[in-house]
Scaffold this motif. Structure first.
Motif, mmCIF file in Angstrom:
data_model
loop_
_atom_site.group_PDB
_atom_site.id
_atom_site.type_symbol
_atom_site.label_atom_id
_atom_site.label_comp_id
_atom_site.label_asym_id
_atom_site.label_seq_id
_atom_site.Cartn_x
_atom_site.Cartn_y
_atom_site.Cartn_z
ATOM 1 N N ALA B 82 0.839 -1.201 0.000
ATOM 2 C CA ALA B 82 0.000 0.000 0.000
ATOM 3 C C ALA B 82 0.876 1.255 0.000
ATOM 4 N N LEU B 83 1.947 1.231 0.825
ATOM 5 C CA LEU B 83 2.892 2.352 0.848
ATOM 6 C C LEU B 83 3.513 2.563 -0.526
ATOM 7 N N LEU B 84 3.898 1.442 -1.149
ATOM 8 C CA LEU B 84 4.568 1.505 -2.440
ATOM 9 C C LEU B 84 3.644 2.085 -3.507
ATOM 10 N N ARG B 85 2.380 1.653 -3.459
ATOM 11 C CA ARG B 85 1.388 2.126 -4.416
ATOM 12 C C ARG B 85 1.191 3.629 -4.286
ATOM 13 N N ARG B 86 1.100 4.056 -3.034
ATOM 14 C CA ARG B 86 0.898 5.486 -2.789
ATOM 15 C C ARG B 86 2.111 6.277 -3.265
ATOM 16 N N LEU B 87 3.300 5.756 -2.946
ATOM 17 C CA LEU B 87 4.533 6.437 -3.368
ATOM 18 C C LEU B 87 4.582 6.543 -4.881
ATOM 19 N N HIS B 88 4.206 5.440 -5.534
ATOM 20 C CA HIS B 88 4.256 5.445 -6.991
ATOM 21 C C HIS B 88 3.262 6.439 -7.574
ATOM 22 N N ARG B 89 2.105 6.538 -6.934
ATOM 23 C CA ARG B 89 1.111 7.478 -7.454
ATOM 24 C C ARG B 89 1.562 8.911 -7.247
ATOM 25 N N GLU B 90 2.197 9.180 -6.093
ATOM 26 C CA GLU B 90 2.584 10.564 -5.813
ATOM 27 C C GLU B 90 3.795 10.986 -6.620
ATOM 28 N N THR B 91 4.742 10.083 -6.835
ATOM 29 C CA THR B 91 6.023 10.500 -7.410
ATOM 30 C C THR B 91 6.367 9.818 -8.717
ATOM 31 N N GLU B 92 5.576 8.798 -9.103
ATOM 32 C CA GLU B 92 5.890 8.016 -10.312
ATOM 33 C C GLU B 92 7.245 7.319 -10.204
ATOM 34 N N ILE B 93 7.714 7.122 -8.964
ATOM 35 C CA ILE B 93 9.001 6.461 -8.771
ATOM 36 C C ILE B 93 8.761 5.101 -8.144
ATOM 37 N N GLY B 94 9.428 4.088 -8.647
ATOM 38 C CA GLY B 94 9.394 2.789 -7.989
ATOM 39 C C GLY B 94 10.748 2.444 -7.421
ATOM 40 N N ASP B 95 11.781 3.049 -7.981
ATOM 41 C CA ASP B 95 13.158 2.771 -7.547
ATOM 42 C C ASP B 95 13.574 3.738 -6.455
ATOM 43 N N LEU B 96 14.593 3.355 -5.727
ATOM 44 C CA LEU B 96 15.281 4.332 -4.905
ATOM 45 C C LEU B 96 16.231 5.091 -5.818
ATOM 46 N N PRO B 97 16.478 6.360 -5.526
ATOM 47 C CA PRO B 97 17.409 7.104 -6.378
ATOM 48 C C PRO B 97 18.811 6.497 -6.335
ATOM 49 N N HIS B 98 19.546 6.620 -7.446
ATOM 50 C CA HIS B 98 20.830 5.949 -7.557
ATOM 51 C C HIS B 98 21.869 6.515 -6.617
ATOM 52 N N ASP B 99 21.881 7.836 -6.504
ATOM 53 C CA ASP B 99 22.910 8.455 -5.677
ATOM 54 C C ASP B 99 22.252 9.247 -4.567
ATOM 55 N N ALA B 100 22.810 9.159 -3.390
ATOM 56 C CA ALA B 100 22.169 9.793 -2.238
ATOM 57 C C ALA B 100 22.354 11.300 -2.267
ATOM 58 N N LYS B 101 23.321 11.796 -3.063
ATOM 59 C CA LYS B 101 23.649 13.223 -3.072
ATOM 60 C C LYS B 101 22.487 14.108 -3.478
#
Lengths: 240, 101
Positions: B82-101
């Motif tokens: 459910a968290l993942l679905r919401r995150l995907h809807r809000e940001t269109e992101i499924g991955d973690l960003p590659h670089d933390a910077k």
């Protein structure tokens, strides 16, 4: 060094670490004694006072009742979380979805639904003396609910929001009140007396079956069973 | 090597695969699946080691713990999805960003 090389190196390095952990755990398991009675003896010794002939049920509902109580609380928390995260979406392609349901699925559900309900009841009852119990029965009922959602059968149309909440919480409430009721008999919380243990366990399990089924189904439908239909339509609309 | 240790070692290997996946995989759905794999490994170890009793019947306490654990794992997975679905809807992101910077 390029970033790609670095991540590859990190993967290999972490793989080696995991391999070491696995080897250490494997050695630990091989070093265990081949025969070990654990707590089986203690359970068997007290089984005649537990109110259930199946040792697993006796452990779940009597000897370690706290675990099961808190487990139901965790289930409820997960539903609350899923409910809070779900977003109301509206879609208008329900006609299209309804026409795309396989008629074989509906025929299959007609045959399988009564069988599943009977199996759930059987599993609940048999849990007293053989493998089975509230969780298995609840899982069977929940899968029946999932089938109904997939076939777009609107069985929740008369279920109000309020009664849905009661269904979700009733097992925790009953479990807690049975536990508190045992305290009136000068016993500890959830310490059933041997004479009434059977009926306490049966009551808790019967209510828990319904609640667990509703909770699992609600988790499948994003926290709310009464908007299962809407949820389904939107996902369908997204795919197509 | 008895059947019990064979199953328990399989559980350890499953746990290792899951642990690797949790840390290395970037996609959150894969992380959730890897966490489930870890849990399954632990359940397999517990069930296998419960069978070492001298008599006919296995130790019921680990069985009850695994039964509890399975239900909690299912609900935790549902919450994670459910968290993942919401995150995907809000940001269109499924991955973690590659670089933390």
């Amino acid at each position: 060094m390029s970033r790609l090389r670095k991540t590859e190196l990190a993967k290999v390095g972490f793989g080696l670490i995991v391999a070491m952990i696995v080897t250490a755990l494997g050695c630990a398991i091989l070093a265990l004694p081949g025969e070990e009675s654990g707590l089986a003896g203690a359970v068997m010794l007290n089984l005649d006072q537990a109110g259930a002939k199946n040792p697993v049920t006796a452990v779940l509902l009597n000897f370690r009742g706290y675990d099961t109580l808190l487990e139901i609380a965790v289930l409820l928390l997960a539903v609350l979380g899923a409910r809070a995260l779900a977003v109301d979406e509206s879609a208008d392609d329900s006609e299209h979805f309804r026409s795309s349901i396989n008629p074989v699925l509906i025929g299959f559900i007609r045959v399988i639904a009564p069988v599943m309900i009977i199996v759930a009841g059987y599993l609940l009852w048999v849990g007293g003396h053989a493998p089975g119990g509230a969780f298995q029965a609840g899982a069977v009922l929940a899968s029946l609910g999932v089938l109904l959602v997939l076939a777009d059968i609107n069985w929740t149309q008369h279920l109000s929001d309020y009664s849905e909440r009661i269904l979700l919480t009733i097992s925790l409430v009953v479990f807690l009140s049975v536990g508190l009721a045992t305290m009136f008999n000068a016993r500890n919380f959830l310490e059933f007396s041997p004479s009434t243990a059977k009926w306490c366990i049966l009551l808790i399990e019967a209510v828990a079956t319904v609640s667990i089924a509703v909770i699992l189904l609600a988790l499948f439908c994003c926290g709310k069973i009464s908007n299962a239909r809407k949820y389904h339509e939107t996902t369908r609309g997204r795919v197509e | 090597m008895t059947t019990v240790t064979l199953y328990a070692l399989c559980g350890v290997i499953l746990f290792g695969i899951g642990f690797y996946g949790v840390i290395i995989c970037r996609h959150l759905l894969r992380k959730v699946m890897a966490l489930n794999l870890m849990g399954t490994g632990v359940f397999l170890i517990l069930i296998a080691l419960a069978r070492r009793t001298p008599g006919d019947r296995p130790d019921p306490v680990p069985h009850a713990m695994v039964l509890t654990g399975i239900v909690v794992a299912v609900s935790a997975t549902a919450l994670a999805l459910a968290l993942l679905r919401r995150l995907h809807r809000e940001t269109e992101i499924g991955d973690l960003p590659h670089d933390a910077k």
